[in-house]
Write a protein that holds these residues in place. Structure first.
Motif, PDB file in Angstrom:
ATOM      1  N   LEU A 291       0.828  -1.209   0.000  1.00  0.00           N
ATOM      2  CA  LEU A 291       0.000   0.000   0.000  1.00  0.00           C
ATOM      3  C   LEU A 291       0.859   1.255   0.000  1.00  0.00           C
ATOM      4  N   SER A 292       1.956   1.253   0.771  1.00  0.00           N
ATOM      5  CA  SER A 292       2.806   2.445   0.836  1.00  0.00           C
ATOM      6  C   SER A 292       3.512   2.696  -0.487  1.00  0.00           C
ATOM      7  N   ASP A 293       3.810   1.629  -1.228  1.00  0.00           N
ATOM      8  CA  ASP A 293       4.372   1.816  -2.568  1.00  0.00           C
ATOM      9  C   ASP A 293       3.340   2.364  -3.541  1.00  0.00           C
TER      10      ASP A 293
ATOM     11  N   ALA B 202      -1.230  -1.817  13.761  1.00  0.00           N
ATOM     12  CA  ALA B 202      -0.729  -0.445  13.645  1.00  0.00           C
ATOM     13  C   ALA B 202       0.789  -0.422  13.557  1.00  0.00           C
ATOM     14  N   SER B 203       1.446  -1.268  14.330  1.00  0.00           N
ATOM     15  CA  SER B 203       2.901  -1.341  14.281  1.00  0.00           C
ATOM     16  C   SER B 203       3.373  -1.815  12.908  1.00  0.00           C
ATOM     17  N   GLY B 204       2.604  -2.700  12.281  1.00  0.00           N
ATOM     18  CA  GLY B 204       2.942  -3.146  10.937  1.00  0.00           C
ATOM     19  C   GLY B 204       2.940  -2.011   9.934  1.00  0.00           C
ATOM     20  N   ALA B 205       1.970  -1.098  10.074  1.00  0.00           N
ATOM     21  CA  ALA B 205       1.940   0.067   9.191  1.00  0.00           C
ATOM     22  C   ALA B 205       3.160   0.944   9.408  1.00  0.00           C
ATOM     23  N   VAL B 206       3.516   1.171  10.666  1.00  0.00           N
ATOM     24  CA  VAL B 206       4.689   1.999  10.977  1.00  0.00           C
ATOM     25  C   VAL B 206       5.956   1.342  10.434  1.00  0.00           C
ATOM     26  N   ALA B 207       6.099   0.031  10.654  1.00  0.00           N
ATOM     27  CA  ALA B 207       7.305  -0.676  10.216  1.00  0.00           C
ATOM     28  C   ALA B 207       7.438  -0.657   8.698  1.00  0.00           C
ATOM     29  N   ALA B 208       6.345  -0.920   7.990  1.00  0.00           N
ATOM     30  CA  ALA B 208       6.399  -0.968   6.534  1.00  0.00           C
ATOM     31  C   ALA B 208       6.799   0.379   5.942  1.00  0.00           C
ATOM     32  N   ALA B 209       6.162   1.444   6.425  1.00  0.00           N
ATOM     33  CA  ALA B 209       6.470   2.765   5.889  1.00  0.00           C
ATOM     34  C   ALA B 209       7.876   3.211   6.264  1.00  0.00           C
TER      35      ALA B 209
ATOM     36  N   SER C  62      10.138  -1.206  -0.810  1.00  0.00           N
ATOM     37  CA  SER C  62       9.271  -1.155   0.369  1.00  0.00           C
ATOM     38  C   SER C  62       8.492  -2.452   0.511  1.00  0.00           C
ATOM     39  N   SER C  63       7.964  -2.950  -0.596  1.00  0.00           N
ATOM     40  CA  SER C  63       7.169  -4.172  -0.554  1.00  0.00           C
ATOM     41  C   SER C  63       8.007  -5.362  -0.130  1.00  0.00           C
ATOM     42  N   VAL C  64       9.194  -5.501  -0.729  1.00  0.00           N
ATOM     43  CA  VAL C  64      10.054  -6.645  -0.431  1.00  0.00           C
ATOM     44  C   VAL C  64      10.528  -6.609   1.020  1.00  0.00           C
ATOM     45  N   LEU C  65      10.949  -5.433   1.486  1.00  0.00           N
ATOM     46  CA  LEU C  65      11.415  -5.315   2.860  1.00  0.00           C
ATOM     47  C   LEU C  65      10.272  -5.459   3.860  1.00  0.00           C
ATOM     48  N   ALA C  66       9.103  -4.956   3.504  1.00  0.00           N
ATOM     49  CA  ALA C  66       7.961  -5.077   4.414  1.00  0.00           C
ATOM     50  C   ALA C  66       7.550  -6.532   4.591  1.00  0.00           C
ATOM     51  N   ILE C  67       7.605  -7.307   3.528  1.00  0.00           N
ATOM     52  CA  ILE C  67       7.307  -8.735   3.651  1.00  0.00           C
ATOM     53  C   ILE C  67       8.338  -9.399   4.561  1.00  0.00           C
ATOM     54  N   GLY C  68       9.602  -8.940   4.454  1.00  0.00           N
ATOM     55  CA  GLY C  68      10.625  -9.451   5.358  1.00  0.00           C
ATOM     56  C   GLY C  68      10.305  -9.134   6.804  1.00  0.00           C
ATOM     57  N   THR C  69       9.832  -7.911   7.059  1.00  0.00           N
ATOM     58  CA  THR C  69       9.423  -7.544   8.414  1.00  0.00           C
ATOM     59  C   THR C  69       8.246  -8.395   8.873  1.00  0.00           C
TER      60      THR C  69
END
Length: 404
Positions: free
Chosen positions: A80-82, A123-130, A346-353
């Motif tokens: 979503l952030s991408d 909510a933490s997932g949103a913060v981490a992804a962005a 962002s997408s690739v790293l967020a999936i890693g998170t």
């Protein structure tokens, strides 16, 4: 693998240039809040278990429940952030983080408290992804590697203070520790002022037709192996975060403040190594060998925990464990960043998170029955075996897969 062009390395003075530094500090602070998500609760978990009379098999979920929500939501928020812009995800995420986190203070039974932990995780997932998306696209090449090391160092430094503060506040009442999540509100206001979508340095928002390219990256065997490494590393770390306070209370009658101190000391080695040595070790040894070394150190220290009943031995062991963790995390994320072009990073790293958080959630599900039926010492032996196996998995990677 899709080709990725790296920008030339920039000197440290440019990484910390005056115009970028305030934005970097805001992003690092947001990353530190994601560290708070589980770190606040862990020092007071024995008191929660006692007051709410929880089953030992399920009690650890209060520390890791947020991780399941992060695992599910972070990849979605990364995509979503991408698509819509990272700040449009970051700022609402910080506000909801504060609301759901502090709500746990008013919960008086297991299931409602577990529900607030899940919402906090989303909510933490949103913060981490962005946050990780912004950091991953603000810098390239060696500069990115070093910034990710600094980010890991900042979060582990925060994890030094967070258990101490949580344990200190929890000395008065365990519920008071939950009010610390309220720091998300002022940080959201600061981020809204300092961070501008066009000035953050990130690539433009990706079009929907790049979904196929993202799926191609995610199908890469190396990408999948890195995701597995993050999940297993998180499971190992959470074996310490959840079960060390319980072990110390049983072995030496540790208070919440003492438990918080031990968890804090664990992060000192991670903070130093991730900032100063992680990227250097990767250059000197190869990334995969450095990751394997970190896991080996984690394994050895975990195996010694059941033999420790004096603080003069517990504290150095915790530092050594943190050093291993500090080598593993920034190098794994840097390798993940290599797997994708900047517009999909962002997408690739967020999936890693998300995989990291999934490992945190799985940890008490696997180790909780071990604790209930075999006792606490076998918990640490199982975690040590997982760390050693994960290190070997990375060591078996072909030399051409290593950082050049």
């Amino acid at each position: 693998m899709l080709p990725v062009r790296k920008a030339p390395a920039r000197p440290l003075s440019k990484l910390m240039a005056s115009k970028q530094l305030p934005k970097l500090l805001v992003l690092l602070a947001a990353g530190c809040l994601t560290t708070m998500t589980g770190g606040i609760v862990s020092p007071v978990l024995p008191e929660i278990v006692q007051q709410l009379q929880l089953d030992p098999r399920w009690a650890g979920l209060l520390v890791s429940m947020h991780a399941l929500a992060i695992a599910v939501c972070t990849p979605l928020f990364g995509i979503l952030s991408d698509r819509i812009g990272k700040l449009k995800v970051l700022i609402p995420g910080l506000v909801l983080y504060a609301i759901f986190g502090t709500a746990g203070a008013w919960m008086q039974s297991f299931l409602p408290l577990l529900a607030t932990r899940a919402l906090l995780g989303a909510a933490s997932g949103a913060v981490a992804a962005a946050t990780i998306g912004l950091l991953g696209t603000m810098y390239e090449g060696d500069a990115r590697s070093r910034i990710l090391g600094y980010a890991t160092s900042a979060m582990t430094t925060a994890s030094i203070l967070i258990p101490l503060i949580g344990g200190w506040v929890g000395q008065h009442h365990w519920q008071y520790a939950f009010y610390l999540y309220g720091f998300g509100l002022p940080l959201a206001a600061i981020a809204a002022v300092l961070l501008k979508e066009g000035q953050s340095g990130q690539s433009s928002v990706i079009p929907a037709n790049q979904t196929q390219q993202l799926l191609q990256i995610l199908r890469q065997p190396r990408t999948l192996q890195l995701y597995l490494t993050l999940a297993l590393a998180a499971s190992v770390v959470y074996s310490v975060v959840i079960y060390t306070p319980l072990y110390l209370r049983e072995a030496i009658g540790a208070t919440p403040l003492l438990n918080g101190s031990v968890l804090a000391v664990r992060a000192i080695g991670a903070a130093i190594v991730s900032a100063l040595l992680a990227s250097r070790l990767a250059k000197a040894m190869g990334t995969e060998r450095a990751i394997a070394l970190g896991f080996t150190l984690m394994s050895l220290t975990l195996a010694t925990i059941p033999f420790l009943d004096q603080l003069e031995w517990i504290m150095p062991t915790a530092v050594l464990f943190g050093m291993g963790f500090g080598v593993v995390v920034p190098n794994v994320y840097d390798r993940l960043a290599d797997q994708a072009p900047s517009e999909l990073r962002s997408s690739v790293l967020a999936i890693g998170t998300g995989c990291n958080s999934l490992g945190q959630f799985i940890s008490p599900l696997v180790l909780g029955p071990v604790w209930k039926y075999a006792g606490l010492p076998p918990v640490f032996y199982v975690a040590a075996a997982v760390a050693l196996g994960t290190g070997l998995l990375n060591l078996l990677q072909h030399p051409q897969d290593s950082h050049q």
